[in-house]
Design a protein around this motif. Structure first.
Motif, PDB file in Angstrom:
ATOM      1  N   PHE A   1       0.612  -0.872  -0.058  1.00 44.75           N
ATOM      2  CA  PHE A   1      -0.403  -0.084  -0.019  1.00 44.75           C
ATOM      3  C   PHE A   1       0.717   1.487   0.132  1.00 44.75           C
ATOM      4  O   PHE A   1       0.277   2.298  -0.356  1.00 44.75           O
ATOM      5  CB  PHE A   1      -1.053   0.168   1.238  1.00 44.75           C
ATOM      6  CG  PHE A   1      -1.668   0.981   1.663  1.00 44.75           C
ATOM      7  CD1 PHE A   1      -2.831   1.693   0.387  1.00 44.75           C
ATOM      8  CD2 PHE A   1      -1.338   1.684   2.685  1.00 44.75           C
ATOM      9  CE1 PHE A   1      -3.737   2.533   0.977  1.00 44.75           C
ATOM     10  CE2 PHE A   1      -2.422   3.231   2.529  1.00 44.75           C
ATOM     11  CZ  PHE A   1      -3.175   3.525   1.854  1.00 44.75           C
ATOM     12  N   LEU A   2       1.824   1.277   1.079  1.00 45.20           N
ATOM     13  CA  LEU A   2       2.878   2.613   1.064  1.00 45.20           C
ATOM     14  C   LEU A   2       3.933   2.525  -0.255  1.00 45.20           C
ATOM     15  O   LEU A   2       3.808   3.568  -0.854  1.00 45.20           O
ATOM     16  CB  LEU A   2       3.551   1.944   2.231  1.00 45.20           C
ATOM     17  CG  LEU A   2       2.928   2.191   3.551  1.00 45.20           C
ATOM     18  CD1 LEU A   2       3.846   2.639   4.573  1.00 45.20           C
ATOM     19  CD2 LEU A   2       2.171   3.616   3.787  1.00 45.20           C
ATOM     20  N   SER A   3       3.734   1.603  -0.520  1.00 49.24           N
ATOM     21  CA  SER A   3       5.046   1.649  -2.079  1.00 49.24           C
ATOM     22  C   SER A   3       3.989   2.501  -2.984  1.00 49.24           C
ATOM     23  O   SER A   3       4.526   2.815  -4.670  1.00 49.24           O
ATOM     24  CB  SER A   3       5.255   0.240  -2.327  1.00 49.24           C
ATOM     25  OG  SER A   3       4.844  -0.362  -2.808  1.00 49.24           O
ATOM     26  N   HIS A   4       2.383   1.642  -3.440  1.00 51.81           N
ATOM     27  CA  HIS A   4       1.439   1.756  -4.519  1.00 51.81           C
ATOM     28  C   HIS A   4       0.806   2.484  -4.101  1.00 51.81           C
ATOM     29  O   HIS A   4      -0.531   1.465  -4.027  1.00 51.81           O
ATOM     30  CB  HIS A   4       1.464   0.987  -5.392  1.00 51.81           C
ATOM     31  CG  HIS A   4       3.253  -0.022  -6.042  1.00 51.81           C
ATOM     32  ND1 HIS A   4       4.129   0.975  -7.143  1.00 51.81           N
ATOM     33  CD2 HIS A   4       3.932  -0.626  -5.653  1.00 51.81           C
ATOM     34  CE1 HIS A   4       5.070   0.839  -7.692  1.00 51.81           C
ATOM     35  NE2 HIS A   4       4.973  -0.570  -6.318  1.00 51.81           N
ATOM     36  N   PRO A   5       0.304   3.213  -3.823  1.00 52.62           N
ATOM     37  CA  PRO A   5      -1.139   3.777  -2.798  1.00 52.62           C
ATOM     38  C   PRO A   5      -1.999   4.040  -4.467  1.00 52.62           C
ATOM     39  O   PRO A   5      -3.056   3.302  -3.566  1.00 52.62           O
ATOM     40  CB  PRO A   5      -0.566   4.965  -2.482  1.00 52.62           C
ATOM     41  CG  PRO A   5       0.564   5.330  -2.635  1.00 52.62           C
ATOM     42  CD  PRO A   5       0.829   4.753  -3.251  1.00 52.62           C
TER      43      PRO A   5
END
Length: 62
Positions: free
Chosen positions: A10-14
């Motif tokens: 999630f944090l790398s490709h929200p």
């Protein structure tokens, strides 16, 4: 431990993550409009190799 992997993704490709999650919750199919036309306009739709008529082959094992 799997929860950490979800948060990392999630944090790398929200944006794609939220889009995939939302389309899954709404039951949208990427092969149907309006999602397909939006993906094509973004240049994200990959060519469907199964439409070339080369489906699963049958084999015989002796």
């Amino acid at each position: 431990m799997e929860t950490n992997d979800v948060w990392k993704e999630f944090l790398s490709h929200p944006v794609p993550f939220c889009g995939g999650l939302l389309s899954g919750l709404l039951g949208l199919d990427i092969k149907q409009d309006p999602l397909r036309s939006w993906l094509e306009s973004q240049g994200l739709m990959m060519e469907d190799k199964s439409s070339s008529g080369e489906g699963p082959k049958s084999i015989s094992i002796e």
